[in-house]
Scaffold this motif. Structure first.
Motif, PDB file in Angstrom:
ATOM      1  N   ALA A  48      20.160  18.761  19.130  1.00  0.00           N
ATOM      2  CA  ALA A  48      19.638  17.770  18.185  1.00  0.00           C
ATOM      3  C   ALA A  48      19.346  16.423  18.829  1.00  0.00           C
ATOM      4  CB  ALA A  48      20.638  17.577  17.043  1.00  0.00           C
ATOM      5  N   ARG A  77      13.721  13.630  16.040  1.00  0.00           N
ATOM      6  CA  ARG A  77      14.800  14.208  15.239  1.00  0.00           C
ATOM      7  C   ARG A  77      14.525  14.031  13.745  1.00  0.00           C
ATOM      8  NH1 ARG A  77      18.592  10.898  16.332  1.00  0.00           N
ATOM      9  NH2 ARG A  77      19.119  11.837  18.333  1.00  0.00           N
ATOM     10  N   GLY A  82      16.197  19.428  11.297  1.00  0.00           N
ATOM     11  CA  GLY A  82      17.085  19.363  10.139  1.00  0.00           C
ATOM     12  C   GLY A  82      18.467  19.827  10.563  1.00  0.00           C
ATOM     13  N   ILE A  83      19.486  19.025  10.290  1.00  0.00           N
ATOM     14  CA  ILE A  83      20.841  19.326  10.767  1.00  0.00           C
ATOM     15  C   ILE A  83      21.805  19.454   9.592  1.00  0.00           C
ATOM     16  CG2 ILE A  83      22.665  18.665  12.381  1.00  0.00           C
ATOM     17  CD1 ILE A  83      20.672  16.641  13.587  1.00  0.00           C
ATOM     18  N   VAL A  84      22.541  20.558   9.576  1.00  0.00           N
ATOM     19  CA  VAL A  84      23.623  20.742   8.607  1.00  0.00           C
ATOM     20  C   VAL A  84      24.928  20.592   9.372  1.00  0.00           C
ATOM     21  CG1 VAL A  84      24.662  22.242   6.877  1.00  0.00           C
ATOM     22  CG2 VAL A  84      22.196  22.375   7.317  1.00  0.00           C
ATOM     23  N   ARG A 148      19.368  18.277   2.236  1.00  0.00           N
ATOM     24  CA  ARG A 148      18.936  17.130   3.046  1.00  0.00           C
ATOM     25  C   ARG A 148      18.367  17.589   4.387  1.00  0.00           C
ATOM     26  NH1 ARG A 148      23.512  13.013   4.812  1.00  0.00           N
ATOM     27  NH2 ARG A 148      24.131  14.920   5.886  1.00  0.00           N
ATOM     28  N   ALA A 149      18.958  18.625   4.969  1.00  0.00           N
ATOM     29  CA  ALA A 149      18.464  19.130   6.246  1.00  0.00           C
ATOM     30  C   ALA A 149      17.082  19.751   6.126  1.00  0.00           C
ATOM     31  CB  ALA A 149      19.445  20.159   6.812  1.00  0.00           C
ATOM     32  N   ILE A 157      15.846  23.944  12.662  1.00  0.00           N
ATOM     33  CA  ILE A 157      16.969  23.789  11.735  1.00  0.00           C
ATOM     34  C   ILE A 157      18.243  24.188  12.462  1.00  0.00           C
ATOM     35  CG2 ILE A 157      17.952  24.454   9.504  1.00  0.00           C
ATOM     36  CD1 ILE A 157      15.074  25.376   8.727  1.00  0.00           C
ATOM     37  N   ALA A 159      22.335  24.512  11.999  1.00  0.00           N
ATOM     38  CA  ALA A 159      23.351  24.581  10.944  1.00  0.00           C
ATOM     39  C   ALA A 159      24.716  24.921  11.532  1.00  0.00           C
ATOM     40  CB  ALA A 159      22.952  25.628   9.905  1.00  0.00           C
TER      41      ALA A 159
END
Length: 218
Positions: A48, A77, A82-84, A148-149, A157, A159
């Protein structure tokens, strides 16, 4: 497509982590497995651009993002990743939907409340749209973090244990949504997990045999 090649990360205490190479095609899901504490979250943070590897490259659509400046990486970024996270980082003073809209603003995108509401509906949490994030249960926070991600239709993505706090029904729905969005956006989806419910249904799996080396501190 994202590729991680010859990645190393050095901790301040003198421990070096050496990672195997990873490739995840666009529109596909890759499950990353490994022992607890082995460095899986560190890997996601490098992918990320939150952490910088000591060595190695991270190739996204032919470009080595490790070489990006801090400003370039922050922009990339916000728009493309998208980061979970395991622990969601919300703005507690805002409501659920305001947190989603903030993610759009920070990426320099037009605020689209209808898209935010649609994601919340698909995650069975639409009724919480105007509720403070502080009032949510752990499972509800997890679903909002996933919304939100996905809000900016990212190309990548990431996660980190996205289903760990969810029951069987919601875990299936969350996985289906993540995979659906990955296909719709032609995105690469990488999931780090210990959840056996996911290992039973996702065939593309990489076991992270991460080597830890004790190095001399200079």
């Amino acid at each position: 497509m994202i590729e991680a090649r010859s990645l190393e990360y050095n901790y301040a205490g003198g421990v070096q982590l050496n990672y195997p190479d990873i490739t995840c095609e666009r529109g596909t899901t890759c499950l990353l497995l490994g022992a607890s504490g082995s460095g899986k979250t560190t890997l996601l943070h490098m992918l990320a651009g939150i952490l910088s590897p000591s060595k190695g490259s991270i190739i996204f659509d032919g470009k080595d993002v490790v070489k990006y400046s801090k400003k370039e990486m922050n922009s990339f970024r916000g728009k493309e990743i998208g980061i979970v996270f395991q622990r969601p980082h919300f703005v507690n003073a805002l409501s659920v939907i305001e947190n989603l809209c903030l993610a759009q603003r920070l990426a320099g995108l037009t605020v689209d409340k209808s898209k935010a509401k649609d994601l919340l509906d698909r995650l069975n949490i639409a009724q919480k749209a105007n509720v403070s994030v502080k009032a949510l249960s752990q499972g509800e926070k997890q679903r909002v973090a996933i919304a939100r991600a996905l809000i900016n239709s990212p190309a990548l993505i990431l996660a980190d244990e996205p289903t760990s706090a969810l029951d069987d029904t919601n875990a299936k729905e969350v996985l289906a949504l993540l995979q659906d969005v990955a296909k719709e956006s032609n995105a690469s989806l990488l999931i780090v997990t210990h959840d056996n419910r996911l290992t039973d249904v996702i065939k593309n799996q990489v076991t992270l045999d991460i080597q830890q080396v004790k190095t001399e501190r200079s």
